[in-house]
Design a protein around this motif. Structure first.
Motif, PDB file in Angstrom:
ATOM      1  N   LEU A   1       5.544  18.179  21.471  1.00 60.74           N
ATOM      2  CA  LEU A   1       4.758  16.945  21.500  1.00 60.74           C
ATOM      3  C   LEU A   1       4.582  16.360  20.101  1.00 60.74           C
ATOM      4  O   LEU A   1       4.534  15.142  19.941  1.00 60.74           O
ATOM      5  CB  LEU A   1       3.406  17.214  22.151  1.00 60.74           C
ATOM      6  N   ALA A   2       4.507  17.228  19.085  1.00 55.61           N
ATOM      7  CA  ALA A   2       4.405  16.725  17.717  1.00 55.61           C
ATOM      8  C   ALA A   2       5.669  15.957  17.342  1.00 55.61           C
ATOM      9  O   ALA A   2       5.600  14.912  16.682  1.00 55.61           O
ATOM     10  CB  ALA A   2       4.187  17.896  16.752  1.00 55.61           C
ATOM     11  N   GLY A   3       6.840  16.483  17.768  1.00 47.90           N
ATOM     12  CA  GLY A   3       8.091  15.780  17.496  1.00 47.90           C
ATOM     13  C   GLY A   3       8.160  14.452  18.219  1.00 47.90           C
ATOM     14  O   GLY A   3       8.607  13.439  17.658  1.00 47.90           O
ATOM     15  N   PHE A   4       7.692  14.431  19.465  1.00 42.97           N
ATOM     16  CA  PHE A   4       7.669  13.187  20.243  1.00 42.97           C
ATOM     17  C   PHE A   4       6.751  12.171  19.573  1.00 42.97           C
ATOM     18  O   PHE A   4       7.117  11.017  19.349  1.00 42.97           O
ATOM     19  CB  PHE A   4       7.200  13.479  21.665  1.00 42.97           C
ATOM     20  N   HIS A   5       5.550  12.621  19.237  1.00 43.55           N
ATOM     21  CA  HIS A   5       4.509  11.748  18.677  1.00 43.55           C
ATOM     22  C   HIS A   5       4.923  11.172  17.326  1.00 43.55           C
ATOM     23  O   HIS A   5       4.539  10.041  16.980  1.00 43.55           O
ATOM     24  CB  HIS A   5       3.219  12.554  18.545  1.00 43.55           C
ATOM     25  N   SER A   6       5.741  11.918  16.570  1.00 47.77           N
ATOM     26  CA  SER A   6       6.161  11.431  15.255  1.00 47.77           C
ATOM     27  C   SER A   6       7.087  10.235  15.367  1.00 47.77           C
ATOM     28  O   SER A   6       7.196   9.438  14.429  1.00 47.77           O
ATOM     29  CB  SER A   6       6.867  12.556  14.481  1.00 47.77           C
ATOM     30  N   ARG A   7       7.751  10.101  16.509  1.00 46.56           N
ATOM     31  CA  ARG A   7       8.658   8.966  16.712  1.00 46.56           C
ATOM     32  C   ARG A   7       8.009   7.881  17.566  1.00 46.56           C
ATOM     33  O   ARG A   7       8.190   6.687  17.322  1.00 46.56           O
ATOM     34  CB  ARG A   7       9.949   9.445  17.375  1.00 46.56           C
ATOM     35  N   ARG A   8       7.298   8.292  18.588  1.00 48.17           N
ATOM     36  CA  ARG A   8       6.662   7.329  19.500  1.00 48.17           C
ATOM     37  C   ARG A   8       5.233   7.787  19.754  1.00 48.17           C
ATOM     38  O   ARG A   8       4.996   8.682  20.564  1.00 48.17           O
ATOM     39  CB  ARG A   8       7.452   7.235  20.813  1.00 48.17           C
TER      40      ARG A   8
ATOM     41  N   LEU B   1      -3.995  20.235  20.955  1.00 47.55           N
ATOM     42  CA  LEU B   1      -3.203  18.996  21.005  1.00 47.55           C
ATOM     43  C   LEU B   1      -3.621  18.035  19.903  1.00 47.55           C
ATOM     44  O   LEU B   1      -2.781  17.422  19.253  1.00 47.55           O
ATOM     45  CB  LEU B   1      -3.372  18.339  22.378  1.00 47.55           C
ATOM     46  N   ALA B   2      -4.916  17.920  19.677  1.00 48.58           N
ATOM     47  CA  ALA B   2      -5.409  17.017  18.645  1.00 48.58           C
ATOM     48  C   ALA B   2      -4.901  17.436  17.264  1.00 48.58           C
ATOM     49  O   ALA B   2      -4.498  16.591  16.444  1.00 48.58           O
ATOM     50  CB  ALA B   2      -6.931  16.974  18.659  1.00 48.58           C
ATOM     51  N   ARG B   3      -4.901  18.725  16.999  1.00 49.24           N
ATOM     52  CA  ARG B   3      -4.409  19.217  15.693  1.00 49.24           C
ATOM     53  C   ARG B   3      -2.906  19.000  15.580  1.00 49.24           C
ATOM     54  O   ARG B   3      -2.405  18.587  14.530  1.00 49.24           O
ATOM     55  CB  ARG B   3      -4.749  20.697  15.522  1.00 49.24           C
ATOM     56  N   ALA B   4      -2.169  19.291  16.640  1.00 48.99           N
ATOM     57  CA  ALA B   4      -0.716  19.151  16.590  1.00 48.99           C
ATOM     58  C   ALA B   4      -0.292  17.708  16.379  1.00 48.99           C
ATOM     59  O   ALA B   4       0.712  17.437  15.721  1.00 48.99           O
ATOM     60  CB  ALA B   4      -0.104  19.682  17.888  1.00 48.99           C
ATOM     61  N   LEU B   5      -1.052  16.780  16.915  1.00 47.65           N
ATOM     62  CA  LEU B   5      -0.716  15.359  16.822  1.00 47.65           C
ATOM     63  C   LEU B   5      -1.460  14.679  15.684  1.00 47.65           C
ATOM     64  O   LEU B   5      -1.399  13.447  15.563  1.00 47.65           O
ATOM     65  CB  LEU B   5      -1.011  14.661  18.154  1.00 47.65           C
ATOM     66  N   SER B   6      -2.187  15.471  14.908  1.00 46.21           N
ATOM     67  CA  SER B   6      -2.936  14.938  13.755  1.00 46.21           C
ATOM     68  C   SER B   6      -3.893  13.832  14.167  1.00 46.21           C
ATOM     69  O   SER B   6      -4.006  12.798  13.508  1.00 46.21           O
ATOM     70  CB  SER B   6      -1.966  14.428  12.681  1.00 46.21           C
ATOM     71  N   LEU B   7      -4.605  14.070  15.251  1.00 43.47           N
ATOM     72  CA  LEU B   7      -5.564  13.076  15.750  1.00 43.47           C
ATOM     73  C   LEU B   7      -6.958  13.426  15.268  1.00 43.47           C
ATOM     74  O   LEU B   7      -7.349  14.583  15.296  1.00 43.47           O
ATOM     75  CB  LEU B   7      -5.524  13.027  17.280  1.00 43.47           C
TER      76      LEU B   7
END
Length: 351
Positions: free
Chosen positions: A273-280, A345-351
């Motif tokens: 999900l971190a890889g996904f979030h970094s692009r979209r 999830l919040a930490r992985a996505l830097s939220l």
């Protein structure tokens, strides 16, 4: 389309058909594509899939689709491949090969009630992710690849995009009759609890989520990586479960297939999900639904395969090959408090 009727099962899941032989595949290649090939049948539950090789080293994938599949739905898969090729020429997806008459797909009549759509595409060489040593970087790269594919498909439309699919997470409530057939009542109750949870937490918010046509089945058999540099994605294959559904569902499906057998399976999902979030970038309202949706996908994997195994006992071993692992992952996920999963999830996505 939030159906829960007992007859809400896509026809292809229940359709029976005889798989074609390698000789029949080679004949189709010669007659319709002018190719002299050696055909090797590939594994599959419903469709007849063949790896074709010519004398000069060219390779193709020939698909003869199960007769239970609506030809319009199969054509959507074909046109989606063409659309991605046009929107993002460097995207590593298979290329559709027209037949001698310029058709991108066509039907062959094998008798009453047995018309099958045929499509030929380029063959993606490499190693399936499932067969490689999986790493956090590999998972992040796969996440970025799915985001890139979504971007290429964002403006894709097709008349069949809203067809009913049991594999579409927005139809999770339709799993209830399937789960009701599981003989172990305690296990069935576990699954039904999560279906109800999805119904109360996620279903009311579906109308407000951003949606588009998506791949909807990015499992480790549908990701091809470089055999020598296995963190590098060189192909996304099998568009057979495409549907128009919320963007977050596509990401949750893929995240569910990146789970590991470790005691903390969400860590692997977070890599993806971190890889996904970094692009979209995922929106806050989407991230809020992620954990419950990922668990719902594991419920779906179990319910549908158990249901199909009863109806196709001759193919039971193949259908259920991944179900024990799905049960293991389901129990490990179900034991994670929602607050802890949300924090991860919040930490992985830097939220």
């Amino acid at each position: 389309m939030l159906q829960a009727k007992s007859d809400s099962v896509m026809p292809a899941l229940a359709a029976k058909s005889t798989l074609l032989t390698s000789d029949e595949a080679a004949e189709i290649a010669q007659q319709h594509y002018g190719l002299m090939v050696l055909a090797q049948r590939l594994s599959g539950e419903k469709d007849s899939n063949f790896r074709l090789s010519t004398q000069n080293g060219d390779e193709y994938l020939l698909k003869i689709v199960n007769p239970g599949e609506d030809p319009a739905v199969t054509n959507m898969h074909t046109m989606a491949l063409r659309h991605v090729e046009a929107r993002d020429p460097g995207m590593p997806v298979q290329r559709v090969v027209p037949d001698r008459h310029g058709r991108l797909d066509f039907e062959i009549d094998y008798g009453p009630g047995d018309r099958r759509t045929v499509r030929l595409v380029s063959f993606t060489k490499g190693e399936l992710q499932r067969k490689t040593v999986q790493t956090p970087q590999q998972r992040r790269n796969i996440g970025g690849s799915l985001a890139r594919l979504q971007e290429a498909l964002e403006d894709f439309r097709h008349p069949a995009e809203d067809h009913f699919s049991t594999w579409d997470l927005k139809n999770t409530l339709s799993l209830k009759p399937m789960i009701g057939e599981i003989k172990d009542a305690s296990r069935a109750a576990e699954l039904l609890d999560w279906v109800d949870r999805f119904g109360s937490e996620v279903v009311p918010k579906i109308p407000g989520l951003r949606s588009q046509v998506v791949h909807n089945d990015l499992n480790s058999d549908n990701v091809v990586v470089d055999p020598y540099e296995t963190d590098r994605v060189v192909g996304i294959i099998d568009f057979g479960d495409m549907v128009r559904t919320p963007v977050i569902f596509d990401a949750a499906v893929a995240a569910a297939y990146q789970l590991t057998d470790a005691n903390d399976p969400m860590a692997a999902a977070c890599d993806f999900l971190a890889g996904f979030h970094s692009r979209r970038a995922l929106l806050a309202e989407e991230v809020e639904l992620l954990f419950t949706t990922i668990v719902a996908r594991t419920v779906m994997r179990i319910a549908i395969t158990e249901w199909r195994a009863v109806r196709f006992p001759e193919n039971r071993t193949y259908i259920l090959r991944n179900t024990p692992q799905a049960w293991l992952q389901f129990h490990r996920l179900a034991g994670i408090p929602h607050s802890r999963a949300a924090d991860m999830l919040a930490r992985a996505l830097s939220l």
